[in-house]
Motif scaffolding. Structure first.
Motif, PDB file in Angstrom:
ATOM      1  N   MET A  56       0.834  -1.209   0.000  1.00  0.00           N
ATOM      2  CA  MET A  56       0.000   0.000   0.000  1.00  0.00           C
ATOM      3  C   MET A  56       0.867   1.256   0.000  1.00  0.00           C
ATOM      4  O   MET A  56       0.585   2.225  -0.713  1.00  0.00           O
ATOM      5  CB  MET A  56      -0.916  -0.011   1.225  1.00  0.00           C
ATOM      6  N   ILE A  57       1.942   1.230   0.806  1.00  0.00           N
ATOM      7  CA  ILE A  57       2.854   2.382   0.850  1.00  0.00           C
ATOM      8  C   ILE A  57       3.520   2.583  -0.513  1.00  0.00           C
ATOM      9  O   ILE A  57       3.666   3.716  -0.985  1.00  0.00           O
ATOM     10  CB  ILE A  57       3.913   2.178   1.951  1.00  0.00           C
ATOM     11  N   THR A  58       3.910   1.470  -1.149  1.00  0.00           N
ATOM     12  CA  THR A  58       4.534   1.555  -2.471  1.00  0.00           C
ATOM     13  C   THR A  58       3.609   2.231  -3.467  1.00  0.00           C
ATOM     14  O   THR A  58       4.000   3.159  -4.187  1.00  0.00           O
ATOM     15  CB  THR A  58       4.902   0.142  -2.973  1.00  0.00           C
ATOM     16  N   PHE A  59       2.358   1.757  -3.529  1.00  0.00           N
ATOM     17  CA  PHE A  59       1.392   2.338  -4.467  1.00  0.00           C
ATOM     18  C   PHE A  59       1.100   3.804  -4.123  1.00  0.00           C
ATOM     19  O   PHE A  59       0.890   4.633  -5.012  1.00  0.00           O
ATOM     20  CB  PHE A  59       0.100   1.524  -4.487  1.00  0.00           C
ATOM     21  N   LEU A  60       1.101   4.119  -2.824  1.00  0.00           N
ATOM     22  CA  LEU A  60       0.863   5.501  -2.403  1.00  0.00           C
ATOM     23  C   LEU A  60       1.969   6.416  -2.925  1.00  0.00           C
ATOM     24  O   LEU A  60       1.692   7.486  -3.502  1.00  0.00           O
ATOM     25  CB  LEU A  60       0.792   5.581  -0.873  1.00  0.00           C
ATOM     26  N   LEU A  61       3.224   6.002  -2.731  1.00  0.00           N
ATOM     27  CA  LEU A  61       4.350   6.828  -3.176  1.00  0.00           C
ATOM     28  C   LEU A  61       4.412   6.927  -4.696  1.00  0.00           C
ATOM     29  O   LEU A  61       4.697   7.997  -5.245  1.00  0.00           O
ATOM     30  CB  LEU A  61       5.661   6.262  -2.626  1.00  0.00           C
ATOM     31  N   ILE A  62       4.138   5.808  -5.380  1.00  0.00           N
ATOM     32  CA  ILE A  62       4.146   5.840  -6.845  1.00  0.00           C
ATOM     33  C   ILE A  62       3.046   6.765  -7.363  1.00  0.00           C
ATOM     34  O   ILE A  62       3.260   7.574  -8.264  1.00  0.00           O
ATOM     35  CB  ILE A  62       3.975   4.413  -7.425  1.00  0.00           C
ATOM     36  N   GLY A  63       1.858   6.643  -6.755  1.00  0.00           N
ATOM     37  CA  GLY A  63       0.749   7.509  -7.163  1.00  0.00           C
ATOM     38  C   GLY A  63       1.047   8.976  -6.907  1.00  0.00           C
ATOM     39  O   GLY A  63       0.767   9.840  -7.747  1.00  0.00           O
ATOM     40  N   LEU A  64       1.667   9.261  -5.747  1.00  0.00           N
ATOM     41  CA  LEU A  64       2.022  10.635  -5.416  1.00  0.00           C
ATOM     42  C   LEU A  64       3.066  11.172  -6.399  1.00  0.00           C
ATOM     43  O   LEU A  64       2.974  12.316  -6.872  1.00  0.00           O
ATOM     44  CB  LEU A  64       2.556  10.699  -3.982  1.00  0.00           C
ATOM     45  N   LEU A  65       4.060  10.334  -6.723  1.00  0.00           N
ATOM     46  CA  LEU A  65       5.111  10.763  -7.645  1.00  0.00           C
ATOM     47  C   LEU A  65       4.534  11.061  -9.025  1.00  0.00           C
ATOM     48  O   LEU A  65       4.853  12.082  -9.643  1.00  0.00           O
ATOM     49  CB  LEU A  65       6.188   9.678  -7.744  1.00  0.00           C
ATOM     50  N   LEU A  66       3.664  10.180  -9.523  1.00  0.00           N
ATOM     51  CA  LEU A  66       3.058  10.389 -10.841  1.00  0.00           C
ATOM     52  C   LEU A  66       2.188  11.649 -10.843  1.00  0.00           C
ATOM     53  O   LEU A  66       2.156  12.395 -11.831  1.00  0.00           O
ATOM     54  CB  LEU A  66       2.236   9.171 -11.258  1.00  0.00           C
ATOM     55  N   ALA A  67       1.486  11.880  -9.731  1.00  0.00           N
ATOM     56  CA  ALA A  67       0.632  13.072  -9.640  1.00  0.00           C
ATOM     57  C   ALA A  67       1.479  14.344  -9.673  1.00  0.00           C
ATOM     58  O   ALA A  67       1.141  15.316 -10.370  1.00  0.00           O
ATOM     59  CB  ALA A  67      -0.201  13.019  -8.361  1.00  0.00           C
TER      60      ALA A  67
END
Length: 431
Positions: A4-15
């Motif tokens: 979940m943390i991985t997807f959160l950081l990836i999503g934040l980075l892409l945003a």
């Protein structure tokens, strides 16, 4: 939880990247967020130490020097001379002057180290000449988009320097490892041009008057400066006379001398070249600093270890791991440039790669090949942007023209996997 943390950081980075913020600042911002919210470490101290450590490496000094060398040559008559020296030898080959795109890019790649500089320099001289002589735009642009990526693979390569620093691998061995794959890829591109021209015989202008061997040899004198510079830079590395950084300094001195002899060196071109190299290196340096701090933050959180354990638990064979990484890097290349991809992922992937028994020098060339593929995939394919600025055509049109070259690069990746000696043979000869 880690997933979940991985997807959160990836999503934040892409945003953040999607917002248009600079890549280096995006990486730093996500890293600060991760450090502040997910760890108890002091963010300021960690950031200062990490950024200093990632940007003060002596090995990294080669990067701005090679960039400056490319900028000097970009403003000289070297590319024009190269076209004049190559053209007579290609008049009877299927596809004729279309091969100048590929051979010219391969030669210039050996003195620039940059995909964008190679594509722009050869494109500025070759595209107008090919258009004037009646060659189709689509195939000319497509081959230039693909061949421009040779600037990453044929040494000296900027991205190899970045990978060597990040993975603690000998840069000289990486340079040696890139020679045969670079030649192989150029030959694949030339083979494609030959097949295309045989399938479309009416699209290629008729050959002009046949030139004699004496005339061809006389025209080849224009290639002497660039060949001399290649021998100076690469010869000093492979002979053990100089390190990559010292060879880069030789390259700068040699390019300044060539520019002076040709009469293109003056205060204006010197200042423009120095400022151009400074701008590019500042961009790369900011990306390296941001990626290093994000890597540190991910390390404190434990994501690299958990990700490596997750991939390891899948029990993928080396071949399936390579296929997964090809897809991963091509998708990642839709959002990041090549250097960002390397510095952001290497520390995470190396434990898994080493566990799979993959040679790190071979893996460096694999990384360069898949990053090359990403250079011609929209929306963040750097070579597509370069060609758009040169031709004023739509990105989608240029990407479509480059698609056959993309599949040839994929074939090259599979070829070096099944025949690893293409990559490892020359480095193994180095003591």
């Amino acid at each position: 939880m880690e997933l979940m943390i991985t997807f959160l950081l990836i999503g934040l980075l892409l945003a953040v990247l999607g917002s248009g913020l600079w890549i280096g600042l995006s990486l730093l911002g996500v890293a600060v967020f991760a450090m502040e919210t997910l760890t108890s470490r002091p963010t300021g101290d960690s950031m200062a130490l990490t950024i200093w450590g990632s940007t003060s490496s002596w090995t990294l000094t080669a990067l701005p020097l090679f960039l400056w060398m490319g900028e000097i040559l970009f403003r000289s008559k070297l590319s024009e001379d190269m076209f004049r020296g190559l053209a007579p030898w290609l008049e009877r080959l299927p596809g004729r002057l279309l091969h100048v795109n590929i051979i010219g890019c391969a030669i210039f790649a050996a003195v620039s180290g940059s995909s964008a500089a190679t594509c722009a320099t050869i494109g500025k001289i070759a595209l107008p000449e090919l258009k004037k002589r009646g060659y189709p735009d689509d195939i000319a642009i497509g081959t230039l988009a693909g061949a421009g990526t040779l600037g990453l693979l044929i040494p000296p390569s900027i991205i190899m320097i970045v990978y060597g620093v990040a993975a603690n691998v000998s840069i000289a061995k990486l340079f040696l490892a890139g020679v045969l794959p670079g030649i192989m890829l150029a030959l694949l591109f030339m083979g494609y041009v030959m097949v295309w021209s045989l399938l479309h015989p009416g699209a290629i202008p008729a050959a002009g008057e046949r030139t004699s061997l004496r005339e061809k040899l006389h025209a080849s004198r224009h290639l002497i400066p660039v060949v001399s510079l290649i021998c100076l830079v690469l010869g000093s590395i492979y002979s053990g006379v100089a390190t990559a950084t010292e060879a880069a300094a030789f390259g700068v001195a040699g390019s300044l001398l060539l520019s002076k002899v040709e009469g293109t060196l003056n205060w204006k071109t010197l200042k423009e070249g120095l400022l151009g190299a400074t701008r590019i290196y500042c961009m790369i340096g900011l990306i390296l600093a941001g990626a290093a701090f994000l890597t540190l933050a991910m390390g404190f959180i434990g994501l690299p270890r958990h990700l490596a354990e997750f991939v390891g638990s899948l029990n993928l064979s080396p071949f399936m791991l390579i296929l997964a990484l090809i897809v991963f890097f091509v998708v990642l290349g839709c959002f990041l440039d090549g250097i960002s991809m390397v510095v952001l992922t290497i520390s995470v992937l190396l434990p898994t790669v080493e566990k799979a028994g993959i040679d790190l020098v071979w893996f460096g060339i694999f990384i360069v090949l898949v990053v090359e593929m990403a250079q011609i995939t929209p929306p963040v394919g750097f070579n597509l942007f370069v060609l758009q600025s040169l031709t004023k055509k739509e990105i989608s049109t240029i990407a479509r023209n480059a698609l056959p070259l993309f599949f040839l690069m994929l074939a090259a990746v599979l070829l070096v996997y099944f025949v690893p000696g293409i990559v490892t043979m020359l480095p193994q000869q180095m003591r």
